[in-house]
Design an enzyme around this catalytic site. Structure first.
Site, PDB file in Angstrom:
ATOM      1  N   MET A  30       4.021   2.023  64.111  1.00  0.00           N
ATOM      2  CA  MET A  30       5.162   3.285  63.981  1.00  0.00           C
ATOM      3  C   MET A  30       5.627   3.701  65.340  1.00  0.00           C
ATOM      4  O   MET A  30       5.974   4.909  65.240  1.00  0.00           O
ATOM      5  CB  MET A  30       4.378   4.575  63.033  1.00  0.00           C
ATOM      6  CG  MET A  30       4.126   3.953  61.568  1.00  0.00           C
ATOM      7  SD  MET A  30       3.774   5.230  60.290  1.00  0.00           S
ATOM      8  CE  MET A  30       2.529   6.342  61.204  1.00  0.00           C
ATOM      9  N   HIS A  34       1.049   2.816  72.660  1.00  0.00           N
ATOM     10  CA  HIS A  34       0.245   2.938  73.866  1.00  0.00           C
ATOM     11  C   HIS A  34      -0.728   1.862  74.007  1.00  0.00           C
ATOM     12  O   HIS A  34      -0.218   0.805  73.335  1.00  0.00           O
ATOM     13  CB  HIS A  34      -0.579   4.099  73.456  1.00  0.00           C
ATOM     14  CG  HIS A  34      -1.388   4.243  72.195  1.00  0.00           C
ATOM     15  ND1 HIS A  34      -2.331   3.372  71.696  1.00  0.00           N
ATOM     16  CD2 HIS A  34      -1.141   4.860  71.015  1.00  0.00           C
ATOM     17  CE1 HIS A  34      -2.768   3.410  70.245  1.00  0.00           C
ATOM     18  NE2 HIS A  34      -1.654   4.568  69.817  1.00  0.00           N
ATOM     19  N   HIS A  37      -1.810  -0.390  71.142  1.00  0.00           N
ATOM     20  CA  HIS A  37      -0.842  -1.234  70.497  1.00  0.00           C
ATOM     21  C   HIS A  37      -0.612  -2.546  71.295  1.00  0.00           C
ATOM     22  O   HIS A  37      -0.557  -3.747  70.923  1.00  0.00           O
ATOM     23  CB  HIS A  37       0.489  -0.471  70.404  1.00  0.00           C
ATOM     24  CG  HIS A  37       0.701   0.587  69.351  1.00  0.00           C
ATOM     25  ND1 HIS A  37       0.688   1.981  69.827  1.00  0.00           N
ATOM     26  CD2 HIS A  37       0.618   0.798  68.140  1.00  0.00           C
ATOM     27  CE1 HIS A  37       0.820   2.708  68.888  1.00  0.00           C
ATOM     28  NE2 HIS A  37       0.403   2.085  67.834  1.00  0.00           N
ATOM     29  N   GLN A  61       4.712   6.767  53.544  1.00  0.00           N
ATOM     30  CA  GLN A  61       2.907   6.933  53.606  1.00  0.00           C
ATOM     31  C   GLN A  61       2.541   8.368  54.518  1.00  0.00           C
ATOM     32  O   GLN A  61       1.242   8.587  54.517  1.00  0.00           O
ATOM     33  CB  GLN A  61       2.460   5.635  54.590  1.00  0.00           C
ATOM     34  CG  GLN A  61       2.891   5.861  56.215  1.00  0.00           C
ATOM     35  CD  GLN A  61       2.386   4.736  56.751  1.00  0.00           C
ATOM     36  OE1 GLN A  61       2.920   3.549  56.705  1.00  0.00           O
ATOM     37  NE2 GLN A  61       1.209   4.729  57.828  1.00  0.00           N
ATOM     38  N   ASP A 152      -8.129   1.910  62.309  1.00  0.00           N
ATOM     39  CA  ASP A 152      -7.852   2.345  61.095  1.00  0.00           C
ATOM     40  C   ASP A 152      -8.545   1.303  59.956  1.00  0.00           C
ATOM     41  O   ASP A 152      -8.119   0.493  59.291  1.00  0.00           O
ATOM     42  CB  ASP A 152      -6.281   2.432  60.636  1.00  0.00           C
ATOM     43  CG  ASP A 152      -5.649   3.325  61.442  1.00  0.00           C
ATOM     44  OD1 ASP A 152      -5.693   4.362  61.240  1.00  0.00           O
ATOM     45  OD2 ASP A 152      -4.915   2.930  62.258  1.00  0.00           O
ATOM     46  N   VAL A 178      -9.320   0.508  70.603  1.00  0.00           N
ATOM     47  CA  VAL A 178      -9.246   0.820  71.972  1.00  0.00           C
ATOM     48  C   VAL A 178      -9.434   2.046  72.370  1.00  0.00           C
ATOM     49  O   VAL A 178      -8.872   2.999  71.782  1.00  0.00           O
ATOM     50  CB  VAL A 178      -7.952   0.235  72.698  1.00  0.00           C
ATOM     51  CG1 VAL A 178      -7.748   0.519  74.041  1.00  0.00           C
ATOM     52  CG2 VAL A 178      -7.342  -1.219  72.542  1.00  0.00           C
ATOM     53  N   ARG A 189      -1.600  10.675  67.686  1.00  0.00           N
ATOM     54  CA  ARG A 189      -1.784  11.992  67.372  1.00  0.00           C
ATOM     55  C   ARG A 189      -2.659  12.653  68.327  1.00  0.00           C
ATOM     56  O   ARG A 189      -2.758  14.057  68.096  1.00  0.00           O
ATOM     57  CB  ARG A 189      -2.389  11.891  65.916  1.00  0.00           C
ATOM     58  CG  ARG A 189      -1.307  11.639  64.767  1.00  0.00           C
ATOM     59  CD  ARG A 189      -1.907  11.724  63.418  1.00  0.00           C
ATOM     60  NE  ARG A 189      -1.011  11.702  62.492  1.00  0.00           N
ATOM     61  CZ  ARG A 189      -0.584  10.511  61.833  1.00  0.00           C
ATOM     62  NH1 ARG A 189      -1.380   9.299  62.195  1.00  0.00           N
ATOM     63  NH2 ARG A 189       0.167  10.408  60.885  1.00  0.00           N
TER      64      ARG A 189
HETATM   65  O1  PAF Z   1      -1.081   1.716  61.421  1.00  0.00           O
HETATM   66  C1  PAF Z   1       0.196   2.172  61.227  1.00  0.00           C
HETATM   67  O2  PAF Z   1       0.785   2.357  62.365  1.00  0.00           O
HETATM   68  C2  PAF Z   1       0.963   1.988  60.155  1.00  0.00           C
HETATM   69  O3  PAF Z   1       0.228   2.606  59.053  1.00  0.00           O
HETATM   70  C3  PAF Z   1       1.399   0.650  59.969  1.00  0.00           C
HETATM   71  C4  PAF Z   1       0.408  -0.423  59.468  1.00  0.00           C
HETATM   72  C5  PAF Z   1       2.395   0.169  60.857  1.00  0.00           C
HETATM   73  C6  PAF Z   1       2.420   0.831  58.357  1.00  0.00           C
HETATM   74  O4  PAF Z   1       3.470   1.696  58.634  1.00  0.00           O
END
Ligand code: PAF
Length: 285
Positions: A30, A34, A37, A61, A152, A178, A189
């Site tokens: 999204m 950082h 990612h 979501q 997650d 990480v 966040r």
């Molecule tokens: O983990 C996230 O950033 C989001 O839930 C994802 C997997 C990109 C789906 O929008």
């Protein structure tokens, strides 16, 4: 690194790569890129010859409108960071591209068992929106593999369940969380934390680590450990939504589990932090 925002431009690039026999990896994000990612991109590079990163703040979501509105959108900085770490293509679609008929959807992907406890209890509709957009992204890109962070933990479990259930031809790869040097899991966040809250935030992971150590004994009093850490975190200034042991597949712990995970979600000021610690259960001697 190229940037595309619509399906036709994406397809043209992907077709050329496929014709050349390239293996395509997808990193869905999204944005607000950082270090966490960037490690996902590294992992994708190890499993694929071309890496597509999607940046899309997915409206379906978010269970709270204020969370969606204030979610950090930093596309230009994201593009620079991704170009510098070897991503080949940035897919930054608009809401109209991802949801051509608007947000009153004609069809959803509704994950079941794995999506009900934990986050599912506190964020109604979250996993439905997440599973729907991930399925759409997998359909758009049709990658050989897709990479998700283990921070997650439940999201990764839900994605694996959806991919298995819908027979989607993609390999799902999980990448370890990480962390900042003090243990706080990296997250977009975290920037909602004040300086005082930021100093307190690593206690969440410290509690998970302690719980995992104590919960590893075959006869560990799991409910008492959960209650102890919930109370201690609440007294320290967190507002704990859950602090729970589960087996590795997220079912309630049972005798004979080899692996378990302890997961938590807690508010600290305006930030909702989630984290987890997987662990092996010791064998009885
Ligand atoms: O983990 C996230 O950033 C989001 O839930 C994802 C997997 C990109 C789906 O929008």
């Amino acid at each position: 690194m190229r940037r595309v925002s619509d399906a036709a431009a994406l397809r043209a690039r992907l077709d050329a790569w496929r014709a050349a026999g390239e293996r395509i990896g997808l990193v869905p994000t999204m944005g607000n890129i950082h270090e966490g990612h960037l490690r996902l991109v590294d992992a994708a590079r190890r499993h694929a010859t071309r890496v597509v990163v999607s940046v899309f703040v997915n409206p379906t979501q978010f269970d709270r409108a204020d969370d969606f509105e204030r979610y950090p959108r930093t596309l230009e900085a994201d593009a620079a960071a991704l170009a510098g770490c070897g991503a080949d293509l940035l897919l930054a679609p608009t809401v109209d591209v991802m949801y051509p008929d608007g947000l009153d959807l004609a069809a959803y992907v509704e994950p079941t068992h794995s999506a009900r406890p934990l986050e599912g209890e506190f964020r109604p509709g979250h996993f439905r929106g997440m599973a729907t957009v991930v399925t759409k992204l997998l359909n758009l890109v049709q990658p050989h593999c897709a990479v998700f962070g283990e921070k997650d933990y439940q999201q990764l479990a839900v994605v694996r369940a959806v991919v298995r259930e819908l027979l989607l031809p993609v390999e799902i790869i999980g990448v370890p969380t990480v962390r900042e040097p003090d243990g706080l899991a990296m997250s977009s966040r975290n920037q909602y934390l004040t300086a005082a809250e930021r100093a307190l935030a690593p206690r969440l992971y410290a509690a998970l680590q302690a719980a995992a150590r104590d919960g590893a004994a075959p006869d560990a009093p799991l409910a008492a450990i959960e209650a102890y850490h919930t109370k201690a975190l609440n007294e320290a200034g967190f507002r704990v939504e859950y602090f729970q042991f589960r087996n590795a597949q997220l079912a309630p712990p049972a005798p004979g589990d080899d692996r378990r995970v302890v997961l938590a979600a807690a508010w600290l000021g305006k930030a909702r932090l989630i984290d987890n610690q997987p662990f092996a259960v010791a064998r009885e001697r």
